[in-house]
Design a protein around this motif. Structure first.
Motif, PDB file in Angstrom:
ATOM      1  N   ASP A   1      13.221  -3.507  26.345  1.00  0.00           N
ATOM      2  CA  ASP A   1      13.316  -2.101  25.942  1.00  0.00           C
ATOM      3  C   ASP A   1      11.906  -1.601  25.677  1.00  0.00           C
ATOM      4  OD1 ASP A   1      14.170   0.357  25.191  1.00  0.00           O
ATOM      5  OD2 ASP A   1      15.305  -0.301  23.432  1.00  0.00           O
ATOM      6  N   TRP A   2      11.219  -1.188  26.734  1.00  0.00           N
ATOM      7  CA  TRP A   2       9.794  -0.875  26.657  1.00  0.00           C
ATOM      8  C   TRP A   2       9.490   0.251  25.673  1.00  0.00           C
ATOM      9  CZ3 TRP A   2       7.004  -4.505  28.779  1.00  0.00           C
ATOM     10  CH2 TRP A   2       7.503  -5.229  29.871  1.00  0.00           C
ATOM     11  N   LEU A   3      10.298   1.278  25.660  1.00  0.00           N
ATOM     12  CA  LEU A   3      10.035   2.436  24.798  1.00  0.00           C
ATOM     13  C   LEU A   3      10.918   2.462  23.559  1.00  0.00           C
ATOM     14  CD1 LEU A   3       9.627   5.223  27.519  1.00  0.00           C
ATOM     15  CD2 LEU A   3       7.835   3.899  26.378  1.00  0.00           C
ATOM     16  N   GLY A   4      11.826   1.513  23.436  1.00  0.00           N
ATOM     17  CA  GLY A   4      12.716   1.484  22.283  1.00  0.00           C
ATOM     18  C   GLY A   4      12.427   0.371  21.312  1.00  0.00           C
ATOM     19  N   SER A   5      11.465  -0.480  21.649  1.00  0.00           N
ATOM     20  CA  SER A   5      11.103  -1.584  20.761  1.00  0.00           C
ATOM     21  C   SER A   5       9.814  -1.250  20.018  1.00  0.00           C
ATOM     22  CB  SER A   5      10.909  -2.869  21.581  1.00  0.00           C
ATOM     23  OG  SER A   5      10.330  -3.885  20.783  1.00  0.00           O
ATOM     24  N   PRO A   6       9.778  -1.400  18.703  1.00  0.00           N
ATOM     25  CA  PRO A   6       8.552  -1.088  17.949  1.00  0.00           C
ATOM     26  C   PRO A   6       7.346  -1.910  18.389  1.00  0.00           C
ATOM     27  CG  PRO A   6      10.413  -1.260  16.460  1.00  0.00           C
ATOM     28  CD  PRO A   6      10.894  -1.732  17.801  1.00  0.00           C
ATOM     29  N   SER A   7       7.567  -3.114  18.923  1.00  0.00           N
ATOM     30  CA  SER A   7       6.447  -3.955  19.335  1.00  0.00           C
ATOM     31  C   SER A   7       5.991  -3.680  20.767  1.00  0.00           C
ATOM     32  CB  SER A   7       6.832  -5.433  19.201  1.00  0.00           C
ATOM     33  OG  SER A   7       7.955  -5.734  20.022  1.00  0.00           O
ATOM     34  N   LEU A   8       6.812  -3.016  21.580  1.00  0.00           N
ATOM     35  CA  LEU A   8       6.479  -2.776  22.985  1.00  0.00           C
ATOM     36  C   LEU A   8       6.133  -1.325  23.288  1.00  0.00           C
ATOM     37  CD1 LEU A   8       9.221  -4.911  24.808  1.00  0.00           C
ATOM     38  CD2 LEU A   8       6.823  -5.512  24.410  1.00  0.00           C
ATOM     39  N   ALA A   9       6.544  -0.390  22.437  1.00  0.00           N
ATOM     40  CA  ALA A   9       6.392   1.030  22.765  1.00  0.00           C
ATOM     41  C   ALA A   9       4.925   1.437  22.881  1.00  0.00           C
ATOM     42  CB  ALA A   9       7.106   1.883  21.711  1.00  0.00           C
ATOM     43  N   LEU A  10       4.107   1.074  21.904  1.00  0.00           N
ATOM     44  CA  LEU A  10       2.702   1.476  21.936  1.00  0.00           C
ATOM     45  C   LEU A  10       1.935   0.804  23.081  1.00  0.00           C
ATOM     46  CD1 LEU A  10       0.810   3.364  20.371  1.00  0.00           C
ATOM     47  CD2 LEU A  10       0.048   1.388  19.050  1.00  0.00           C
ATOM     48  N   PRO A  11       2.099  -0.522  23.333  1.00  0.00           N
ATOM     49  CA  PRO A  11       1.443  -1.097  24.513  1.00  0.00           C
ATOM     50  C   PRO A  11       1.898  -0.468  25.825  1.00  0.00           C
ATOM     51  CG  PRO A  11       2.096  -2.831  23.000  1.00  0.00           C
ATOM     52  CD  PRO A  11       2.694  -1.562  22.484  1.00  0.00           C
TER      53      PRO A  11
ATOM     54  N   LEU B   1       0.868  -1.170   0.000  1.00  0.00           N
ATOM     55  CA  LEU B   1       0.000   0.000   0.000  1.00  0.00           C
ATOM     56  C   LEU B   1       0.904   1.219   0.000  1.00  0.00           C
ATOM     57  CD1 LEU B   1      -2.815   1.366   0.279  1.00  0.00           C
ATOM     58  CD2 LEU B   1      -2.462   1.305   2.752  1.00  0.00           C
ATOM     59  N   ALA B   2       0.886   1.967  -1.085  1.00  0.00           N
ATOM     60  CA  ALA B   2       1.736   3.144  -1.233  1.00  0.00           C
ATOM     61  C   ALA B   2       0.884   4.400  -1.171  1.00  0.00           C
ATOM     62  CB  ALA B   2       2.500   3.092  -2.552  1.00  0.00           C
ATOM     63  N   ALA B   3       1.463   5.465  -0.642  1.00  0.00           N
ATOM     64  CA  ALA B   3       0.745   6.727  -0.489  1.00  0.00           C
ATOM     65  C   ALA B   3       1.711   7.884  -0.642  1.00  0.00           C
ATOM     66  CB  ALA B   3       0.052   6.793   0.873  1.00  0.00           C
ATOM     67  N   ARG B   4       1.160   9.040  -0.938  1.00  0.00           N
ATOM     68  CA  ARG B   4       1.989  10.240  -0.993  1.00  0.00           C
ATOM     69  C   ARG B   4       2.417  10.677   0.401  1.00  0.00           C
ATOM     70  NH1 ARG B   4      -0.451  14.269  -5.717  1.00  0.00           N
ATOM     71  NH2 ARG B   4      -0.307  12.759  -7.423  1.00  0.00           N
ATOM     72  N   ASP B   5       1.594  10.375   1.379  1.00  0.00           N
ATOM     73  CA  ASP B   5       1.949  10.628   2.777  1.00  0.00           C
ATOM     74  C   ASP B   5       1.784   9.330   3.551  1.00  0.00           C
ATOM     75  OD1 ASP B   5       2.517  11.570   5.279  1.00  0.00           O
ATOM     76  OD2 ASP B   5       0.805  12.916   5.434  1.00  0.00           O
ATOM     77  N   PRO B   6       2.739   8.414   3.447  1.00  0.00           N
ATOM     78  CA  PRO B   6       2.570   7.108   4.108  1.00  0.00           C
ATOM     79  C   PRO B   6       2.521   7.211   5.624  1.00  0.00           C
ATOM     80  CG  PRO B   6       4.801   7.359   3.266  1.00  0.00           C
ATOM     81  CD  PRO B   6       4.016   8.512   2.716  1.00  0.00           C
ATOM     82  N   LEU B   7       3.152   8.248   6.197  1.00  0.00           N
ATOM     83  CA  LEU B   7       3.162   8.367   7.654  1.00  0.00           C
ATOM     84  C   LEU B   7       1.765   8.642   8.196  1.00  0.00           C
ATOM     85  CD1 LEU B   7       4.760   8.313  10.221  1.00  0.00           C
ATOM     86  CD2 LEU B   7       5.386  10.710   9.864  1.00  0.00           C
TER      87      LEU B   7
ATOM     88  N   PRO C   1       9.822   4.187  18.267  1.00  0.00           N
ATOM     89  CA  PRO C   1      10.860   3.920  17.258  1.00  0.00           C
ATOM     90  C   PRO C   1      10.251   3.474  15.929  1.00  0.00           C
ATOM     91  CG  PRO C   1      10.666   2.066  18.761  1.00  0.00           C
ATOM     92  CD  PRO C   1       9.721   3.122  19.278  1.00  0.00           C
ATOM     93  N   LEU C   2      10.854   3.910  14.844  1.00  0.00           N
ATOM     94  CA  LEU C   2      10.402   3.577  13.487  1.00  0.00           C
ATOM     95  C   LEU C   2       8.936   3.936  13.276  1.00  0.00           C
ATOM     96  CD1 LEU C   2      12.106   0.063  13.099  1.00  0.00           C
ATOM     97  CD2 LEU C   2      12.962   2.284  12.346  1.00  0.00           C
TER      98      LEU C   2
END
Length: 348
Positions: free
Chosen positions: A204-214, A112-118, A296-297
């Protein structure tokens, strides 16, 4: 004589209502309606905070930039997928697009591509945060409300303790939780090392892409559960005690009384809590700004954070306003749908 007196009383009452409503309507128009109209107007311009170029009308360009998406499938070539640059060169219509999401199934990659992917990544993160925080915060609030509703000694003290995080500044709470979640010196990791007997354990609670949001969802649920607790407590105290007595006489146990008496009695309260919590979850900004800066990311970037970054850090007010207005429409639709589903829930 009676009709004339009644008409005059009606006119006087209407004037009184208008007099009382005027200050509130003035504040609503000044701080809600007027900014909304100004933001809607800015979406059709290239307005920037600081720019030597004058603001000019650009039509729907901001909306095209925000909402333009392309879906495509990419096949493996010589054992590997082509890079995005190679894919874009092979398909001229993808000029200006970047991948937002991609999924690999077999030898095919779906993109899925977009002009504003973020924006689309931020939109997904926002909904994921709402999905995480809703059951966590509302469930904890209901449990606390049932607990402090018991006739136990010290219940006033516990009500105060559970409500205390609500009156704490979100910035202060975010800073404190950043220390608690620190990988090396955080209290949470120190407790986990002791409990699990593993001195090397350091998520790494706040540095891992899988743990930061939870992690942010857990902190947000802790900070906001006290307010919903008070709302649930008011709802619990409005349920007639006779209903519980009747259910007990009919042989219902505690769980059956909860399911057949408490939950139906809290129906309107639950709808209010769900809608209000959803709106607050969609407005996630402070925690992200203080704790992760969207990383992150981009795993914790939200729509509000993305709009603020575009509007104020990059000074693109026109495009930031477009993000805000589109997101407002999405949130309004979700709220109406939630309200409609909740309203139909009690119909037979």
């Amino acid at each position: 004589m009676t009709l004339r007196t009644t008409a005059r009383l009606g006119q006087d009452r209407a004037w009184d209502v208008a007099s009382f409503a005027a200050p509130a309507m003035l504040l609503f128009a000044s701080f809600i309606l007027l900014p909304l109209l100004l933001a809607a107007t800015a979406t059709f311009t290239n307005h920037r905070l600081v720019s030597p170029e004058p603001t000019r009308f650009i039509g729907l360009d901001n909306y095209v930039r925000l909402l333009s998406v392309q879906t495509l499938s990419v096949e493996k070539e010589t054992g590997s997928y082509p890079t995005w640059r190679e894919t874009r060169q092979a398909r001229p219509e993808l000029a200006g697009y970047r991948p937002a999401f991609q999924l690999e199934l077999g030898d095919t990659r779906y993109v899925l591509a977009a002009r504003d992917p973020l924006f689309y990544r931020s939109l997904i993160n926002t909904f994921l945060f709402a999905i995480l925080v809703l059951p966590l915060q509302c469930g904890a609030a209901l449990g606390l409300a049932i607990l402090v509703n018991q006739k136990l000694r010290g219940r006033i003290f516990f009500r105060t303790v559970y409500f205390a995080p609500v009156v704490t500044s979100m910035v202060v709470a975010s800073i404190v939780w950043s220390f608690l979640l620190n990988t090396d010196r955080g209290l949470i990791n120190a407790i986990l090392r002791v409990l699990l007997g593993n001195p090397e354990l350091s998520p790494d609670w706040l540095g891992s892409p899988s743990l930061a949001l939870p992690s942010i969802a857990l902190m947000s649920a802790w900070q906001g559960a006290g307010f919903q607790m008070l709302v649930f407590l008011a709802g619990l105290q409005s349920i007639p005690h006779e209903q519980y007595e009747a259910a007990t006489l009919m042989g219902a146990n505690a769980w059956q009384r909860f399911v057949h008496v408490t939950l139906p009695g809290l129906r309107n309260t639950i709808i209010f809590v769900l809608v209000s919590t959803t709106l607050l979850a969609f407005g996630l900004f402070t925690q992200v700004d203080v704790m992760t800066l969207g990383g992150p990311l981009d795993s914790t970037s939200t729509v509000v954070y993305h709009a603020v970054r575009k509007g104020f850090e990059e000074q693109d007010i026109g495009y930031g306003s477009t993000i805000t207005l589109v997101f407002f429409t999405i949130v309004l639709g979700v709220s109406l749908l939630q309200r409609r589903l909740g309203g139909n829930g009690g119909k037979t």
